[in-house]
Design a protein around this motif. Sequence first.
Motif, PDB file in Angstrom:
ATOM      1  N   SER A  49       0.805  -1.205   0.000  1.00  0.00           N
ATOM      2  CA  SER A  49      -0.043  -0.101   0.073  1.00  0.00           C
ATOM      3  C   SER A  49       0.896   1.227  -0.058  1.00  0.00           C
ATOM      4  O   SER A  49       2.038   1.308   0.559  1.00  0.00           O
ATOM      5  CB  SER A  49      -0.914  -0.150   1.143  1.00  0.00           C
ATOM      6  N   PRO A  50       0.100   2.349  -0.462  1.00  0.00           N
ATOM      7  CA  PRO A  50       1.199   3.612  -0.613  1.00  0.00           C
ATOM      8  C   PRO A  50       1.584   4.090   0.836  1.00  0.00           C
ATOM      9  O   PRO A  50       0.837   3.651   1.859  1.00  0.00           O
ATOM     10  CB  PRO A  50       0.334   4.540  -1.343  1.00  0.00           C
ATOM     11  N   SER A  51       2.645   4.999   0.864  1.00  0.00           N
ATOM     12  CA  SER A  51       3.006   5.304   2.185  1.00  0.00           C
ATOM     13  C   SER A  51       2.340   6.798   2.278  1.00  0.00           C
ATOM     14  O   SER A  51       1.800   7.471   1.328  1.00  0.00           O
ATOM     15  CB  SER A  51       4.335   5.484   2.389  1.00  0.00           C
ATOM     16  N   GLU A  83      -6.732   2.795  -1.778  1.00  0.00           N
ATOM     17  CA  GLU A  83      -6.493   1.092  -1.880  1.00  0.00           C
ATOM     18  C   GLU A  83      -6.629   0.734  -0.321  1.00  0.00           C
ATOM     19  O   GLU A  83      -6.934  -0.578  -0.158  1.00  0.00           O
ATOM     20  CB  GLU A  83      -5.028   1.103  -2.126  1.00  0.00           C
ATOM     21  N   VAL A  84      -6.515   1.569   0.695  1.00  0.00           N
ATOM     22  CA  VAL A  84      -6.747   0.929   2.013  1.00  0.00           C
ATOM     23  C   VAL A  84      -7.501   2.169   2.858  1.00  0.00           C
ATOM     24  O   VAL A  84      -7.139   3.116   2.663  1.00  0.00           O
ATOM     25  CB  VAL A  84      -5.195   0.952   2.693  1.00  0.00           C
ATOM     26  N   GLY A 119      -0.678   3.711   5.401  1.00  0.00           N
ATOM     27  CA  GLY A 119      -0.833   4.752   3.931  1.00  0.00           C
ATOM     28  C   GLY A 119      -2.204   4.639   3.512  1.00  0.00           C
ATOM     29  O   GLY A 119      -2.690   4.656   2.452  1.00  0.00           O
ATOM     30  N   LEU A 156      -8.059  -3.218   0.794  1.00  0.00           N
ATOM     31  CA  LEU A 156      -8.151  -3.504   2.320  1.00  0.00           C
ATOM     32  C   LEU A 156      -8.947  -2.565   3.119  1.00  0.00           C
ATOM     33  O   LEU A 156      -8.698  -1.432   2.891  1.00  0.00           O
ATOM     34  CB  LEU A 156      -6.735  -3.655   2.621  1.00  0.00           C
TER      35      LEU A 156
END
Lengths: 260, 330
Positions: free
Chosen positions: A258-260, B210-211, B236, B268
């Motif tokens: 996942s991106p930070s 995405e999360v 993130g 997620l």
Amino acid sequence: MKILVCLKQVSAKESTLRLSEDSLHVRESDLSFEINEPDTFALEEALRLKEQLGGEVVVVSLGPARIQTSIREALAKGADRGIHIETENAESVDRTWAAGLIAAAVREEKFDLVLTGLQSDDLGTGQTGVILAEFLGLPHATIIMEIQIEESRIKAKRELEGGWFEWVEMPLPALLTIQSGLNKPRYASLLGIKKAKSKEMRRVTPVELGAEVSGTNALRLRKIYVPVKSKNTEFLDGTPKEAAAKLVERIRREIVSSPS
Amino acid sequence: MTQSIIAILEHQDGKIARLSWEALAAAQKLGAALNLPVEAMVLGSGLGHLAGQVAACKVTQVISLDAPALESYTPDAYCLALHGAVATRSPSYVFLPHTYQVREFAPKLAARMGRALLSDCTGFRIESGEVIFSRQLYQGKLSADLSFEGDGPYFISVQAGSFPAAQLERGENPAPVIEERVELPKDQIRTIPLERVQEAKRTVDLSQAEVIVAVGRGIKEAENLPLVEKLAAALGGQIAGSRPICDSGWLPMERQVGSSGQTVSPKLYFAIGISGAIQHLVGMKGSRTIVAINKDPHAPIFEVADYGIVANLFDVLPALTEEIVKARQS
């Protein structure tokens, strides 16, 4: 302005729901009760309108003797009087039953505005208010987020799907079902609780309402049950640290990418 | 009574909405089981193009109720038009999508016809020739089986996602479209629709995230939100909330996930202290992997979760955040 608020007493949010042996209702002995949350917003809105415009706020509820605590709670918050429709039998899933009783009990009073919560936390059909509008011959709007009264007309902001809203206008008398969150419901003051004890509570039975009651009884509840799970959930146990570690192990790929 | 099923479809901006296709799929499924013909019905003004779209589906006909007063929806006009059209045909069953609009007019329509509406239906089965419908109770914590008594038409509104639109059957040939002009007495239409507004101008598009770490009532106080923010930061991910959290102003309305907020489908999804009322589930059940943390093992959120931790979130969140930071560093 004469306002009617329909309240329903429902099982408290944290209640453990256990089924009766016939699987037709939830065991009452395990439950504590509270006013259905959306109805508390309807009551608050009614009290605010009364403070603004004068008039009277009446609450109506149906159910066994226990619901009087909820009617008293509304009186303590500032409603002027209560109507208790005494029903002993378990409520019907056909909401024309409840709406028919309420309509028969309040028809003669000619309210300017009727407010209900948008749905109940137990049956959750969202129908009683709308059917009541039909039985009382009133125009109505549902899931309302804001109300403006202009003389003999009312403007209401309906919630739609996906973050949209629609303003609608209609003549009074009218019925609106209220969405949670449109105001901040007040607490009862000590003085309010004291005053509530001497406020009028009219009791009426379905038999007394008699022939005035409409209702179809066209829906039958056959069984209540714990939902069958559609997904195989993997439960992770242990101490918080252990459970967290197990979870991270299983979703490592998603976490790391996942991106930070 | 004619032996038939009518599906009433809703449209917006010249298109039939997805949930209406699902209502039609439900009608087709019952029609196949009971060997009953299915008709589709649409309401509006000048709906030729729209009725044509519906006619491609396996239906015996498409009835297009047409009146100037139906151009903009009002509960009064819809009830008047549908009362006439349904009473004349007197079908056995009427299916509708469980949308905000249907929730507003369908109970009134059914009551006016002296019938009941089974709202928010999640499925049905046939047992010894009798149709048994199911729906949820107590915000999804329990389910119920119900059946109709007495004469039809029986009204049913179907819950989103219960009858996949993918199962919709197409017809071999386009079905005939019957255009029916209806007269609606003006003085009986009491509501005037005014402007439509979209309140919160969106600055976050959760549908692209995405999360997502979503938080519900279980967080108890606004002061406890940093626990969730830390987890979201470690991942993130974007922070989001259930309706009560946004109603209370603890998170901006634009971060609400659910039927009245955004619909999301991240890789997620964390549901933290969210019980999983249907209004929330419809907004997130398309997520690829769902993690639920809740102290109530019977919370409906666990029905859609891939991974569950039954515990006090205040104990789990710090440990989880720490483990995630470790995993992302390694």
